[in-house]
Scaffold this active site. Structure first.
Site, short mmCIF file in Angstrom:
data_model
loop_
_atom_site.label_atom_id
_atom_site.label_comp_id
_atom_site.label_asym_id
_atom_site.label_seq_id
_atom_site.Cartn_x
_atom_site.Cartn_y
_atom_site.Cartn_z
N ASP A 197 -7.39 17.07 -15.26
CA ASP A 197 -7.68 15.67 -15.59
C ASP A 197 -7.38 15.49 -17.08
O ASP A 197 -8.06 16.07 -17.93
CB ASP A 197 -9.15 15.37 -15.27
CG ASP A 197 -9.51 13.90 -15.48
OD1 ASP A 197 -8.90 13.25 -16.36
OD2 ASP A 197 -10.42 13.41 -14.79
N ARG A 220 0.84 -1.21 0.00
CA ARG A 220 0.00 0.00 0.00
C ARG A 220 0.87 1.25 0.00
O ARG A 220 0.48 2.30 -0.50
CB ARG A 220 -0.97 0.00 1.20
CG ARG A 220 -1.81 1.27 1.33
CD ARG A 220 -3.12 1.06 2.09
NE ARG A 220 -2.95 0.39 3.36
CZ ARG A 220 -2.45 0.95 4.46
NH1 ARG A 220 -2.06 2.21 4.45
NH2 ARG A 220 -2.33 0.26 5.58
N TYR A 235 -16.12 15.54 -15.51
CA TYR A 235 -16.53 14.15 -15.39
C TYR A 235 -17.54 14.01 -14.23
O TYR A 235 -17.35 14.63 -13.16
CB TYR A 235 -15.29 13.29 -15.13
CG TYR A 235 -15.58 11.84 -14.97
CD1 TYR A 235 -15.96 11.05 -16.06
CD2 TYR A 235 -15.49 11.22 -13.72
CE1 TYR A 235 -16.23 9.70 -15.90
CE2 TYR A 235 -15.75 9.87 -13.56
CZ TYR A 235 -16.12 9.12 -14.66
OH TYR A 235 -16.39 7.79 -14.51
N LYS A 285 -8.55 4.24 -19.06
CA LYS A 285 -8.95 4.65 -20.41
C LYS A 285 -7.79 4.44 -21.39
O LYS A 285 -7.38 3.31 -21.59
CB LYS A 285 -9.45 6.10 -20.37
CG LYS A 285 -10.45 6.39 -19.23
CD LYS A 285 -11.78 5.69 -19.43
CE LYS A 285 -12.70 5.76 -18.20
NZ LYS A 285 -12.90 7.07 -17.60
#
Ligand SMILES: *Cc1c(COP(=O)(O)O)cnc(C)c1O
Length: 401
Positions: A181, A55, A108, A206
């Site tokens: 973004d 992590r 978005y 994407k």
């Protein structure tokens, strides 16, 4: 080095001679073993020490982070479990109650929702701007609590390209952090850090991964001090990238420039043909002459991108018939993969809205969104034409096929 070269020569950690795999190894381990307490304690000191627990850091994930930083021209990066992990992680790590965020109106949906939630529950003020005018930003940002500007390189589904150079320069002058973004452009078409952004976020789900088989996200930082400062909070949040997801994303990146070239070339051809089709009343594609962002898109983007949307003259029913009529393109909600996808908000995500509510949301009833893939463009056009021909009102357009 140029983009094609940087994408192929993924950054990886040097290993001793004789143990250097050509491809980045998948280190599928949650933790790392040590021989001494002192070594372990030292490794825990910061983001760039030896690996302790995945992590906090993992060799495969770090290779992805360094590769993305290289592609965007940043000093460092943090990989996340998804694009929304990156967006939420950065917002939560940066903002405090009372801060003001200035955000482009067309963002978005997930980003919009997080900002609305932060506004309601954490007392963060969100001011909306068009993204087209630095003076509008300056007027919204004069407040001393203004902390962050949020933009998207290419907005979805309008294809709006905000004034990145103007807005980011204005943000810098006011000491406001500029966040962009860049998911829809990818670093192949735009590197927002070159225009003055402080942070670039990606849904690597994407174009970067490109094969519709993995979820991921990332934040890339112009200044490494900012990355090091927010890293502990992102570790606490736990929206970290999984090594296998990072490995799959790294598997996609070497072909990113090639794929983007095909996405852009195909989308440009389809945009022109849809614009000439009698059943189509409007096409939204930033590199199509007549688009409101056309001039700016030609300036800040190295291609028009793979996403286009168009409005069918036959409205809601025509949109539904189109997305059910395609045979090569698939009906699915994502974008940026090698396969062409279509969706029709008025009969799917926004089907509860009546005509007036749709209009208020800025969604034309016949609006179809197409994420153009890398198939042969003539197959895509033939598919679109036959799907347009299925339109129940086709006789009224003089279509006989
Ligand atoms: C898809 C997308 C996101 C969210 O990414 P996930 O990987 O789905 O969490 C954020 N921003 C943009 C522009 C996107 O297209």
């Amino acid at each position: 080095m140029e983009m094609n070269t940087r994408a192929v020569h993924v950054v990886d950690e040097p290993l001793p001679p004789g143990s250097r795999p050509l491809s980045v190894p998948l280190v599928q381990s949650s933790a790392f073993a040590f021989e001494s307490a002192a070594e372990l304690a030292e490794a825990m000191a910061g983001p760039d020490g030896a690996y302790v627990y995945s992590r906090r850091g993992n060799p495969t994930v770090r290779a992805l982070e360094q590769t993305l930083a290289g592609l965007e021209g940043g000093a460092g990066a943090i990989a996340f479990a998804s694009g929304m992990g990156a967006v939420s992680g950065v917002l939560l790590a940066l903002l405090r109650p009372g801060d003001r965020v200035v955000a482009q109106r067309c963002l978005y949906g997930g980003t919009h929702a997080v900002l609305a939630d932060l506004a309601e529950r954490y007392g963060i003020e969100v001011v909306r701007i068009s993204g087209d005018d630095p003076a509008e930003f300056e007027a919204a940002a004069v407040h001393p609590a203004t902390r962050l500007l949020v933009l998207e390189t290419i907005a979805n589904p309008t294809g709006q390209v905000p004034d990145l150079p103007g807005l980011l320069a204005a943000a810098r002058a006011l000491g406001v952090v500029g966040l962009v973004d860049n998911s829809l452009a990818s670093p192949v078409l735009c590197r927002p850090l070159e225009h003055g952004a402080d942070i670039v976020v990606h849904s690597t789900t994407k174009y970067l991964s490109g094969h519709s088989d993995v979820l991921g996200g990332a934040a890339v930082f112009a200044d490494d001090a900012l990355r090091r400062r927010i890293w502990p909070r992102t570790v606490e949040l736990g929206a970290c990238a999984d090594p296998f997801a990072a490995w799959l994303t790294l598997r996609g990146i070497p072909t990113l420039p090639l794929r983007m070239r095909e996405h852009c070339a195909n989308a440009a051809v389809l945009a022109e043909r849809f614009a000439d089709h009698p059943g189509v009343s409007a096409v939204h594609y930033p590199w199509l002459a007549g688009h409101p962002s056309y001039e700016r898109a030609r300036e800040v983007l190295d291609g028009g991108g793979g996403l286009l949307s168009f409005e069918l003259a036959g409205g809601r029913e025509a949109g539904r018939a189109f997305i059910e009529g395609v045979r090569v393109a698939r009906l699915a909600l994502s974008l940026g993969g090698v396969e062409t996808l279509v969706t029709h908000p008025a009969s799917t995500s926004h089907r509860e809205l009546d005509g007036a509510a749709l209009e208020a949301a800025g969604i034309a009833p016949g609006l179809v969104r197409m994420s153009v893939g890398i198939e042969d463009v003539e197959d895509l056009w033939a598919d679109a034409e036959q799907a347009l021909g299925r339109h129940p009102l086709r006789a009224s357009f003089g279509l006989t096929k």
